[in-house]
Scaffold this active site. Structure first.
Site, mmCIF file in Angstrom:
data_model
loop_
_atom_site.group_PDB
_atom_site.id
_atom_site.type_symbol
_atom_site.label_atom_id
_atom_site.label_comp_id
_atom_site.label_asym_id
_atom_site.label_seq_id
_atom_site.Cartn_x
_atom_site.Cartn_y
_atom_site.Cartn_z
ATOM 1 C CG PHE A 11 58.974 -35.238 4.726
ATOM 2 C CD1 PHE A 11 58.663 -34.126 3.965
ATOM 3 C CD2 PHE A 11 58.138 -35.570 5.778
ATOM 4 C CE1 PHE A 11 57.532 -33.364 4.230
ATOM 5 C CE2 PHE A 11 56.997 -34.825 6.045
ATOM 6 C CZ PHE A 11 56.693 -33.714 5.273
ATOM 7 C CG ASP B 63 62.427 -37.370 11.595
ATOM 8 O OD1 ASP B 63 61.585 -38.113 12.140
ATOM 9 O OD2 ASP B 63 62.123 -36.503 10.752
ATOM 10 C CE LYS C 54 54.447 -39.907 10.007
ATOM 11 N NZ LYS C 54 53.140 -39.487 9.492
#
Length: 395
Positions: A129, A217, A246
């Site tokens: 994802f 990522d 984040k």
């Protein structure tokens, strides 16, 4: 609680918070909760950290925005800190993780153009994802790829995560077109799936040998969550490109794409940009977060308390008939169950005062703040264990 004016994209629980402090949140009725998900790996230094609150208050009264038409001092400071920690050379600042991954994909396209490849391919992983823009959805795999988003842009080659033989086979078939590999060191949304030991190092060697960009990522696994600044540091490698978001600014929106000099130089003035990316407020927040993590020894604490939490969960849940696996690294832990368990989010919060997350339907995901202590580890273990007792037994 009415959501009639909001687009129907979320399924929020019937709980709303008014304030937080450290690892705790309080709802509108004054009830206290232990936050074991940190806003999905965002509030790594906890809620309302006094140093961050002070920095934000001061910056709001000084300067919020000027645009990237002018030099931004806090942007320069943050770039220096991040490149030092990551072992890379340059940074582009975005507003989110999806944007950071879009930046990485642009670099991959430019890398292919530089090599004269007309139709470049980027290797990505099954069950990955990378975001919800059309480009990052195309690079992802799983439930987010609904039929309504067919014909996604981009040319990607999806391989099984952790399978070196599949990478070798793809190289034989498509090696002349492949320009980069994009992967998560620990797949977060798919249920906390760490890369097998040695896999990242082998991919690094493979990319170097074939002239591909290794792009990681670290949006969920970075910023100290695994006990190192970045998960790739556990294997002693340095990728060509790393994406962050984040936990970078503890809730202030920011993303970052870090790159080696060779990869970063593919961009030229005007080839990429962002109105809000790297504004003074977000960059000062991120600088403060980095300082807090360093000054308070939160990398070591994430490793210590994460190891303790993982061990305690395995002891308490190892024989549970519905628990398939307990896995993770640092404070990034998944408990895979044999049945769908989204209702556990409400049960754990309502009945036990512990906030957890369920991802891919069957995996409890724990992402508590890096400030977690031993007593709170036991609170999480107790809350999850008791919530699981409420699940009906499978036939």
């Amino acid at each position: 609680m009415s959501h009639a004016c909001l687009m129907n994209t979320y399924q929020p629980l019937p709980i709303s918070f008014t304030h937080g402090l450290g690892t705790r949140l309080w709802d509108q009725h004054g009830r206290e909760y232990l936050d074991a998900m940190a806003g999905v790996a965002v509030t790594g230094i906890g809620h309302a950290h006094p140093r961050l609150v002070a920095a934000l208050r001061e910056q709001v009264g000084l300067l919020l925005h000027t645009s990237n038409l002018y030099a931004i001092d806090w942007q320069q400071r943050l770039a220096q800190k991040l490149t030092r920690l990551a072992g890379l050379d340059r940074v582009f600042f975005n507003n989110s993780g999806a944007e950071a991954n879009e930046t990485a994909l642009k670099l991959a396209r430019l890398h292919g153009r530089q090599k004269g490849i007309a139709a470049p391919l980027v290797v990505v992983m099954e069950n990955a994802f990378h975001g919800r823009t059309l480009g990052t959805l195309s690079a992802s795999d799983g439930p987010a790829l609904s039929p309504g988003f067919a014909h996604l842009p981009g040319d990607f080659l999806k391989l099984p995560f952790g399978d070196l033989a599949a990478l070798e086979h793809a190289t034989q078939l498509y090696g002349q077109r492949i320009v980069a590999v994009l992967l998560e060191p620990i797949q977060g949304e798919s249920g906390i799936q760490p890369a097998p030991p040695g896999y990242l190092k082998a991919v690094r060697e493979h990319c170097t040998r074939h002239g591909w960009l290794m792009m990681l990522d670290e949006i969920q696994s970075g910023m100290g969550r695994t006990g190192q600044w970045f998960a790739y540091q556990h294997e002693g490698i340095v990728p060509d490109v790393v994406t962050l978001a984040k936990g970078l600014a503890n809730g202030i929106p920011i993303g970052a794409c870090l790159a080696s000099e060779a990869a970063a130089s593919l961009f030229t003035p005007g080839s990429h940009g962002s109105t809000f990316g790297g504004n003074p407020l977000a960059c000062r927040a991120a600088c403060t977060v980095l300082e807090v993590i360093e000054d308070e020894g939160l990398l070591a604490n994430a490793q210590l308390q994460g190891g303790r939490l993982l061990a305690r969960l395995r002891v308490e849940l190892g024989a549970h008939p519905q628990v398939v696996a307990v896995r993770g690294q640092g404070l990034m832990i998944g408990i895979e169950l044999a049945r769908p368990c989204r209702e556990l989010m409400l049960i754990a919060a309502r009945d036990h005062g512990v906030l957890i997350n369920v991802t891919r339907g069957t995996t409890i995901r724990l992402l508590p703040p890096l400030t977690l202590d031993e007593r709170e580890v036991e609170m999480i273990v107790r809350g999850v264990s008791r919530a699981l007792e409420a699940l009906p037994v499978l036939a």
